[in-house]
Write a protein that holds these residues in place. Sequence first.
Motif, PDB file in Angstrom:
ATOM      1  N   THR A 584       0.813  -1.216   0.000  1.00  0.00           N
ATOM      2  CA  THR A 584       0.000   0.000   0.000  1.00  0.00           C
ATOM      3  C   THR A 584       0.842   1.261   0.000  1.00  0.00           C
ATOM      4  N   SER A 585       1.912   1.272   0.741  1.00  0.00           N
ATOM      5  CA  SER A 585       2.741   2.480   0.856  1.00  0.00           C
ATOM      6  C   SER A 585       3.425   2.839  -0.463  1.00  0.00           C
ATOM      7  N   GLU A 586       3.475   1.895  -1.390  1.00  0.00           N
ATOM      8  CA  GLU A 586       4.149   2.140  -2.672  1.00  0.00           C
ATOM      9  C   GLU A 586       3.204   2.676  -3.741  1.00  0.00           C
ATOM     10  N   ILE A 587       1.913   2.708  -3.446  1.00  0.00           N
ATOM     11  CA  ILE A 587       0.939   3.195  -4.431  1.00  0.00           C
ATOM     12  C   ILE A 587       1.255   4.648  -4.782  1.00  0.00           C
ATOM     13  N   GLY A 588       1.298   4.933  -6.069  1.00  0.00           N
ATOM     14  CA  GLY A 588       1.594   6.289  -6.527  1.00  0.00           C
ATOM     15  C   GLY A 588       3.043   6.509  -6.878  1.00  0.00           C
ATOM     16  N   THR A 589       3.921   5.535  -6.556  1.00  0.00           N
ATOM     17  CA  THR A 589       5.344   5.675  -6.879  1.00  0.00           C
ATOM     18  C   THR A 589       5.583   5.255  -8.332  1.00  0.00           C
ATOM     19  N   ASN A 590       6.730   5.641  -8.864  1.00  0.00           N
ATOM     20  CA  ASN A 590       7.092   5.285 -10.233  1.00  0.00           C
ATOM     21  C   ASN A 590       7.220   3.778 -10.404  1.00  0.00           C
ATOM     22  N   MET A 591       7.768   3.141  -9.382  1.00  0.00           N
ATOM     23  CA  MET A 591       7.925   1.692  -9.444  1.00  0.00           C
ATOM     24  C   MET A 591       6.571   0.998  -9.554  1.00  0.00           C
ATOM     25  N   ALA A 592       5.629   1.425  -8.727  1.00  0.00           N
ATOM     26  CA  ALA A 592       4.284   0.835  -8.761  1.00  0.00           C
ATOM     27  C   ALA A 592       3.615   1.107 -10.105  1.00  0.00           C
ATOM     28  N   ALA A 593       3.789   2.318 -10.600  1.00  0.00           N
ATOM     29  CA  ALA A 593       3.187   2.684 -11.882  1.00  0.00           C
ATOM     30  C   ALA A 593       3.729   1.804 -12.999  1.00  0.00           C
ATOM     31  N   THR A 594       5.041   1.547 -13.001  1.00  0.00           N
ATOM     32  CA  THR A 594       5.665   0.704 -14.028  1.00  0.00           C
ATOM     33  C   THR A 594       5.098  -0.710 -13.980  1.00  0.00           C
ATOM     34  N   ASN A 595       4.982  -1.256 -12.784  1.00  0.00           N
ATOM     35  CA  ASN A 595       4.434  -2.608 -12.631  1.00  0.00           C
ATOM     36  C   ASN A 595       2.984  -2.691 -13.100  1.00  0.00           C
ATOM     37  N   LEU A 596       2.202  -1.693 -12.747  1.00  0.00           N
ATOM     38  CA  LEU A 596       0.781  -1.699 -13.103  1.00  0.00           C
ATOM     39  C   LEU A 596       0.573  -1.526 -14.602  1.00  0.00           C
ATOM     40  N   LYS A 597       1.408  -0.712 -15.232  1.00  0.00           N
ATOM     41  CA  LYS A 597       1.276  -0.500 -16.681  1.00  0.00           C
ATOM     42  C   LYS A 597       1.613  -1.761 -17.466  1.00  0.00           C
ATOM     43  N   GLY A 598       2.375  -2.653 -16.857  1.00  0.00           N
ATOM     44  CA  GLY A 598       2.760  -3.886 -17.544  1.00  0.00           C
ATOM     45  C   GLY A 598       1.771  -5.023 -17.366  1.00  0.00           C
ATOM     46  N   VAL A 599       0.658  -4.774 -16.716  1.00  0.00           N
ATOM     47  CA  VAL A 599      -0.333  -5.823 -16.442  1.00  0.00           C
ATOM     48  C   VAL A 599      -1.042  -6.253 -17.731  1.00  0.00           C
ATOM     49  N   ASP A 600      -1.243  -7.556 -17.890  1.00  0.00           N
ATOM     50  CA  ASP A 600      -2.065  -8.097 -18.975  1.00  0.00           C
ATOM     51  C   ASP A 600      -3.524  -7.972 -18.530  1.00  0.00           C
ATOM     52  N   VAL A 601      -4.173  -6.915 -18.953  1.00  0.00           N
ATOM     53  CA  VAL A 601      -5.514  -6.573 -18.444  1.00  0.00           C
ATOM     54  C   VAL A 601      -6.507  -7.701 -18.680  1.00  0.00           C
ATOM     55  N   GLN A 602      -6.535  -8.246 -19.897  1.00  0.00           N
ATOM     56  CA  GLN A 602      -7.511  -9.283 -20.211  1.00  0.00           C
ATOM     57  C   GLN A 602      -7.311 -10.520 -19.332  1.00  0.00           C
ATOM     58  N   ALA A 603      -6.056 -10.945 -19.198  1.00  0.00           N
ATOM     59  CA  ALA A 603      -5.774 -12.159 -18.423  1.00  0.00           C
ATOM     60  C   ALA A 603      -6.095 -11.965 -16.942  1.00  0.00           C
ATOM     61  N   ILE A 604      -5.671 -10.848 -16.384  1.00  0.00           N
ATOM     62  CA  ILE A 604      -5.925 -10.585 -14.959  1.00  0.00           C
ATOM     63  C   ILE A 604      -7.413 -10.374 -14.700  1.00  0.00           C
ATOM     64  N   ALA A 605      -8.092  -9.727 -15.638  1.00  0.00           N
ATOM     65  CA  ALA A 605      -9.543  -9.508 -15.478  1.00  0.00           C
ATOM     66  C   ALA A 605     -10.268 -10.848 -15.404  1.00  0.00           C
ATOM     67  N   ASN A 606      -9.884 -11.774 -16.274  1.00  0.00           N
ATOM     68  CA  ASN A 606     -10.503 -13.110 -16.249  1.00  0.00           C
ATOM     69  C   ASN A 606     -10.196 -13.828 -14.938  1.00  0.00           C
ATOM     70  N   GLU A 607      -8.965 -13.671 -14.473  1.00  0.00           N
ATOM     71  CA  GLU A 607      -8.541 -14.354 -13.249  1.00  0.00           C
ATOM     72  C   GLU A 607      -9.251 -13.802 -12.018  1.00  0.00           C
ATOM     73  N   LEU A 608      -9.447 -12.479 -11.989  1.00  0.00           N
ATOM     74  CA  LEU A 608     -10.072 -11.839 -10.821  1.00  0.00           C
ATOM     75  C   LEU A 608     -11.593 -11.759 -10.935  1.00  0.00           C
ATOM     76  N   GLY A 609     -12.148 -12.168 -12.079  1.00  0.00           N
ATOM     77  CA  GLY A 609     -13.593 -12.151 -12.251  1.00  0.00           C
ATOM     78  C   GLY A 609     -14.172 -10.757 -12.331  1.00  0.00           C
ATOM     79  N   VAL A 610     -13.524  -9.911 -13.109  1.00  0.00           N
ATOM     80  CA  VAL A 610     -13.979  -8.522 -13.242  1.00  0.00           C
ATOM     81  C   VAL A 610     -13.889  -8.124 -14.709  1.00  0.00           C
TER      82      VAL A 610
END
Length: 725
Positions: A584-610
């Motif tokens: 949680t403390s890393e939210i908003g940092t450049n490192m967190a942003a880089t990790n989040l931008k690299g997410v496979d949206v379709q695959a994770i969406a299917n996995e999380l049911g959203v």
Amino acid sequence: MNDLILTKIAKQLNLKYTQVQATAKMYDEGATVPFMARYRKEKTGNLDEVKIREILDNQQQLEKIEKRRIDVQTTIQKQEKMTPLLKKKIEAAVTLQEIEDLYLPFKKKRRTRAMIAKEAGIEPLAKWLMTANAKDVRQYAERFINPVQDILDVQQAISGACDIIAEEISENALYRTRIRQITKQLGKIVTKPKKIEEDDQQVFKNYYDFVVIYKKIANHQILAINRAERLGIISIGIQVDEVQILDYLAVRIIKNKTPEIIKILQTAIADGYKRLIKPAIERELRTELTQRASEHAIEVFGNNVYHLLMQAPLKGKCVLGFDPAYRTGCKLAVVDETGRFESKAIIYPHKQKNSQKDDASWKKALQQFVEILEKNKVDVVAIGNGTASRESESFVAEAVKQVERTVVYAIVNEAGASVYSASKIARDEFPDFHVEERSAVSIARRLQDPLAELVKIDPQAIGVGQYQHDLPQRELGNKLDAIIETAVNQVGIDLNTASPQLLQNVSGLSSATAVNIVTYRNEVGMFTQRSELKKVPRLGPKAYEQAAGFLRIVGGKNLLDNTDIHPESYRVAKDLLAKCKIVTSEIGTNMAATNLKGVDVQAIANELGVGTATLSDIIASLIKPGRDIRSDLPPILLRSDVLKISDLETGMKLKGTVRNVIDFGAFVDIGVKQDGLVHLSQLRRGFVKNPNDVVAVGDIVDVWVLNVDEQRKRIQLTMISPEKS
């Protein structure tokens, strides 16, 4: 019937039926437009607020048509006059006008000449004239002489028959439709002066002898001539080739008749058109034009208000509000970085208007003002643009030069400030202040956060439209409510600082629940998490669902409460963070942003049911928590020196702020007393149909001076760079 309406809407808007059905269903269940657009993208098929409102508006209009169709059918059936053909025509009608045309013969009306003739027993004569081909007209008409009914001779009988025929012609839906089409296609709007205005107030001079083709009249011209007519300055008519219309009716009505009957029918046709059809259609078309122009003006006004509300806030600055005046003195109010009132004062730098400057008064006021700036560590002076504003600008520009720290100023549109200052809202907040002192506070806060301050003011008093006081007030009010709702919910509101006026515009909240939130906050203390909203009196589960995502808590227990992620999606957000190995403390940092931008949206969406749309929004919110979309907009233009109209030269390049956008261009504040006009043709190279495609209220633009008329106080500007010509 509802399915039929939804199918029509889907076809009209080129949408899927499921999108329209889901939107209508959620709205009926209490979902707001912002909530559906932001948090139900999977259900709506990713529709934005504009499309959702179009669906709801079309649904309302089509339901209105269906209700009228049923009412008309019921009324005609009660009269026992419904025929299979008429029923088929009514069911096939697609507009209210078509339904009203078909209903006209059955509509209750005041006693007409045709009614009087029918009461006198002349209707058989009228029918005979329409069907017969005989030469003995006068002989046949003698049968209808009836002194008891004031039918004393043959001519009166024939005249009565003509009245009946004229009314039947005027009530024929087919004839009305065709004549309406001809008038629209070939008609001209013509105005003539009824009285001439004073020489120095000839606002409507362009419309004294004005002719324009009906199809080509501009919306602002419609509103202008309507106002001029209402003031008794001009008369308005619609001219059309009457010969063509009378020939059309004659061809449809007169077939195989003797010369005598032809002459009688021509008289009836001319009377039916000139006395009955023409005035009625002219009223209809004038109403149609006014409705069109009003809808357009409401759109323009709404668009201007939206951009005014969405201007970039001036954060972290101590601001002094400066409400200019002559004899009564300039009212000053200092507010701190959060908008909290600090101090107030009155200075008298100006004598009465047009009088010579009193050096002693000026110097005394200057010294007082500089002391106030230094004592309160003021960063920016917000000067209202009303009476004495430019004299005050010169005064402020001189004063800031004498302060050691950097102080700048901005001219603020103070329209509506006086309305707010006299309102109950202002009296409750500052009960011991004079009206002008409250106005100074409002001017300062407008600069700090336009949205938070302007929601306290009746939008119609803001003055960024055209002819807003002539517009249908209910429709204008509805539009402005929707615009404010959109702006407030797009920005997101700090739950611990928002006023009741701001909160009541949040999705799902009312004026009562907004007051209850502030009362709870004052009594219990600051909110530390969104879930505490459930403890607020009268704020039920549905209101919480609709509002929670738009209310933010800065520095609360849960960082997600300072994002526009809805609480219903917190589980998904936390699972996503875990997968990306982000604490949680890393939210908003450049490192967190880089990790989040690299997410496979379709695959994770299917996995999380959203849904992918919801997951994409969650990712964007985690990359920039607490983001204010207004921060991406151009900042307000701050000045440190003054410019006079006499300083302007043709070709001079200036930077200005767009204050108003209207049909024929935009008015730009360039730092002199009068705003300059950038005509539609000068907004950019090439054809511009709509000024809003190029500029919006609050934009900072580069302009060049085209022409200056000091005597008439008019400045013409261009946004087309002469350097690139």
